[in-house]
Design a protein around this motif. Sequence first.
Motif, PDB file in Angstrom:
ATOM      1  N   ASN A 233     -11.723 -40.062  -3.025  1.00 46.01           N
ATOM      2  CA  ASN A 233     -12.903 -40.952  -2.949  1.00 46.01           C
ATOM      3  C   ASN A 233     -12.942 -41.579  -1.556  1.00 46.01           C
ATOM      4  N   GLY A 234     -13.983 -42.365  -1.300  1.00 42.01           N
ATOM      5  CA  GLY A 234     -14.180 -42.943   0.027  1.00 42.01           C
ATOM      6  C   GLY A 234     -13.044 -43.870   0.451  1.00 42.01           C
ATOM      7  N   ALA A 235     -12.547 -44.654  -0.501  1.00 39.00           N
ATOM      8  CA  ALA A 235     -11.493 -45.618  -0.169  1.00 39.00           C
ATOM      9  C   ALA A 235     -10.213 -44.907   0.263  1.00 39.00           C
ATOM     10  N   GLU A 236      -9.867 -43.844  -0.473  1.00 39.82           N
ATOM     11  CA  GLU A 236      -8.679 -43.056  -0.094  1.00 39.82           C
ATOM     12  C   GLU A 236      -8.877 -42.427   1.281  1.00 39.82           C
ATOM     13  N   ALA A 237     -10.089 -41.963   1.531  1.00 35.84           N
ATOM     14  CA  ALA A 237     -10.386 -41.336   2.816  1.00 35.84           C
ATOM     15  C   ALA A 237     -10.212 -42.331   3.960  1.00 35.84           C
ATOM     16  N   ILE A 238     -10.694 -43.561   3.765  1.00 40.31           N
ATOM     17  CA  ILE A 238     -10.574 -44.601   4.797  1.00 40.31           C
ATOM     18  C   ILE A 238      -9.094 -44.832   5.121  1.00 40.31           C
ATOM     19  N   GLU A 239      -8.257 -44.914   4.060  1.00 45.73           N
ATOM     20  CA  GLU A 239      -6.825 -45.118   4.279  1.00 45.73           C
ATOM     21  C   GLU A 239      -6.228 -43.991   5.114  1.00 45.73           C
ATOM     22  N   LYS A 240      -6.603 -42.757   4.773  1.00 44.60           N
ATOM     23  CA  LYS A 240      -6.072 -41.597   5.519  1.00 44.60           C
ATOM     24  C   LYS A 240      -6.545 -41.633   6.967  1.00 44.60           C
ATOM     25  N   LEU A 241      -7.802 -41.981   7.168  1.00 46.68           N
ATOM     26  CA  LEU A 241      -8.360 -41.991   8.524  1.00 46.68           C
ATOM     27  C   LEU A 241      -7.745 -43.096   9.379  1.00 46.68           C
ATOM     28  N   LYS A 242      -7.397 -44.223   8.735  1.00 43.42           N
ATOM     29  CA  LYS A 242      -6.744 -45.307   9.473  1.00 43.42           C
ATOM     30  C   LYS A 242      -5.412 -44.830  10.015  1.00 43.42           C
ATOM     31  N   GLN A 243      -4.678 -44.067   9.165  1.00 40.68           N
ATOM     32  CA  GLN A 243      -3.357 -43.589   9.584  1.00 40.68           C
ATOM     33  C   GLN A 243      -3.462 -42.501  10.633  1.00 40.68           C
ATOM     34  N   SER A 244      -4.378 -41.524  10.397  1.00 38.19           N
ATOM     35  CA  SER A 244      -4.549 -40.502  11.419  1.00 38.19           C
ATOM     36  C   SER A 244      -5.968 -39.948  11.398  1.00 38.19           C
ATOM     37  N   PRO A 245      -6.723 -40.225  12.455  1.00 37.03           N
ATOM     38  CA  PRO A 245      -8.098 -39.750  12.535  1.00 37.03           C
ATOM     39  C   PRO A 245      -8.159 -38.222  12.547  1.00 37.03           C
ATOM     40  N   VAL A 246      -9.257 -37.668  12.097  1.00 33.74           N
ATOM     41  CA  VAL A 246      -9.441 -36.206  12.123  1.00 33.74           C
ATOM     42  C   VAL A 246     -10.705 -35.884  12.920  1.00 33.74           C
ATOM     43  N   ASP A 247     -10.878 -34.595  13.229  1.00 32.15           N
ATOM     44  CA  ASP A 247     -12.067 -34.189  13.982  1.00 32.15           C
ATOM     45  C   ASP A 247     -13.298 -34.124  13.088  1.00 32.15           C
ATOM     46  N   ILE A 248     -13.112 -33.567  11.880  1.00 27.54           N
ATOM     47  CA  ILE A 248     -14.257 -33.370  11.002  1.00 27.54           C
ATOM     48  C   ILE A 248     -13.933 -33.861   9.588  1.00 27.54           C
ATOM     49  N   VAL A 249     -14.874 -34.586   8.979  1.00 27.03           N
ATOM     50  CA  VAL A 249     -14.755 -34.995   7.574  1.00 27.03           C
ATOM     51  C   VAL A 249     -15.876 -34.296   6.803  1.00 27.03           C
ATOM     52  N   LEU A 250     -15.516 -33.631   5.715  1.00 30.39           N
ATOM     53  CA  LEU A 250     -16.519 -33.071   4.796  1.00 30.39           C
ATOM     54  C   LEU A 250     -16.506 -33.979   3.586  1.00 30.39           C
ATOM     55  N   CYS A 251     -17.620 -34.639   3.303  1.00 30.43           N
ATOM     56  CA  CYS A 251     -17.592 -35.737   2.329  1.00 30.43           C
ATOM     57  C   CYS A 251     -18.677 -35.640   1.266  1.00 30.43           C
ATOM     58  N   ASP A 252     -18.259 -35.727   0.013  1.00 33.37           N
ATOM     59  CA  ASP A 252     -19.149 -35.790  -1.151  1.00 33.37           C
ATOM     60  C   ASP A 252     -19.930 -37.116  -1.114  1.00 33.37           C
ATOM     61  N   VAL A 253     -21.031 -37.211  -1.835  1.00 34.94           N
ATOM     62  CA  VAL A 253     -21.786 -38.468  -1.910  1.00 34.94           C
ATOM     63  C   VAL A 253     -21.437 -39.239  -3.181  1.00 34.94           C
ATOM     64  N   ASN A 254     -21.582 -38.605  -4.354  1.00 33.11           N
ATOM     65  CA  ASN A 254     -21.337 -39.312  -5.621  1.00 33.11           C
ATOM     66  C   ASN A 254     -19.857 -39.297  -5.971  1.00 33.11           C
ATOM     67  N   MET A 255     -19.211 -40.439  -5.783  1.00 36.44           N
ATOM     68  CA  MET A 255     -17.779 -40.546  -6.117  1.00 36.44           C
ATOM     69  C   MET A 255     -17.520 -41.935  -6.669  1.00 36.44           C
ATOM     70  N   PRO A 256     -16.543 -42.062  -7.573  1.00 37.04           N
ATOM     71  CA  PRO A 256     -16.165 -43.399  -8.053  1.00 37.04           C
ATOM     72  C   PRO A 256     -15.411 -44.159  -6.953  1.00 37.04           C
ATOM     73  N   GLU A 257     -15.146 -45.423  -7.176  1.00 32.70           N
ATOM     74  CA  GLU A 257     -14.412 -46.294  -6.231  1.00 32.70           C
ATOM     75  C   GLU A 257     -15.259 -46.595  -4.993  1.00 32.70           C
ATOM     76  N   MET A 258     -15.358 -45.617  -4.095  1.00 40.23           N
ATOM     77  CA  MET A 258     -16.243 -45.810  -2.944  1.00 40.23           C
ATOM     78  C   MET A 258     -17.006 -44.515  -2.719  1.00 40.23           C
ATOM     79  N   ASN A 259     -18.352 -44.596  -2.748  1.00 41.00           N
ATOM     80  CA  ASN A 259     -19.131 -43.371  -2.585  1.00 41.00           C
ATOM     81  C   ASN A 259     -19.213 -42.958  -1.114  1.00 41.00           C
ATOM     82  N   GLY A 260     -19.819 -41.809  -0.885  1.00 42.61           N
ATOM     83  CA  GLY A 260     -19.834 -41.243   0.461  1.00 42.61           C
ATOM     84  C   GLY A 260     -20.643 -42.059   1.458  1.00 42.61           C
ATOM     85  N   ILE A 261     -21.715 -42.691   0.981  1.00 39.57           N
ATOM     86  CA  ILE A 261     -22.559 -43.473   1.902  1.00 39.57           C
ATOM     87  C   ILE A 261     -21.790 -44.696   2.394  1.00 39.57           C
ATOM     88  N   ASP A 262     -21.131 -45.382   1.456  1.00 41.97           N
ATOM     89  CA  ASP A 262     -20.345 -46.554   1.847  1.00 41.97           C
ATOM     90  C   ASP A 262     -19.195 -46.156   2.764  1.00 41.97           C
TER      91      ASP A 262
END
Lengths: 159, 125
Positions: free
Chosen positions: B37-66
């Motif tokens: 979900n978006g929140a997990e992605a934010i945590e991963k990106l904080k630790q190590s940024p990536v070049d490209i993110v492929l991201c779903d929109v409808n997700m629990p916890e934090m959606n793709g737009i947020d």
Amino acid sequence: MIQHACFADTLLDAAKEVFETMIFMDLQLCSEPGRRVDGEALMATITFSNSIEGCLAVCTDTTCAEAIAINMLGLEAGADLSVEEVSDAIGEVANMVMGSIKSRLTDTYEGIQVSIPSVVRGRELVNSLGEKSGRVSVQVNLEDAHLMEISLLYRESAK
Amino acid sequence: MAKSLLIVDDSATMRKIVIRTVRMSGLDFDRTEEAGNGAEAIEKLKQSPVDIVLCDVNMPEMNGIDMVKKVRAELPTCANTKIIMVSTESSQDLIDSILREGANGYITKPFTPERFQEKLSPFMN
Ligand SMILES: [Mg+2]
């Protein structure tokens, strides 16, 4: 308001698109319309709302659900899968079929909002939306073997 | 030069399909990570940024737009990260609003390897 028969075509076209492009399984209309899925089954449902509201359900027996999950994950036939993996795969099938339906209906019903899919396991599963709702369903065969039922319950929303 | 990729989707099955489709599209990534979900992605990106993110929109916890909003507002280390949304959501209004929030592209599900190739290759150099 969209005609009942037109909804059935939309369901079938959407399911065909998903199974052909993402799951790599042949999908054909079942020759015995109205046939029900028997034995232990999985049903994935996804609700939608806005100018039209309702629920899409995808129902199939556990053997077929496993075959779908194996194809989606690109595994060898007969691979061992957990209950969660199979449920997740069927939920995502419903999600993609709903997405395809939504884009096909967008000229008539704009801005349809969809939920996150939920999956139940059991026997003789049915979904209902109460009075004044329409229901269309199509029965399809996957790979000439498995039976799957895709149904849409809907009503025009009051708002 | 090989790139790094983060795949964000609440469905583990869909994450596997995205990985397979990326492979079929011939695009080369030397590191692929996943988030549910978006929140997990934010945590991963904080630790190590990536070049490209492929991201779903409808997700629990934090959606793709947020998630897009948060990455653009709060993660300066990801200023060069390209975010491509991958979703069953196909309304043009929604796509436009996500692009305005800072996403760099949009792929609708169901998708093909050719579509991935088309949408991602501009960001591979
Ligand atoms: Mg999702």
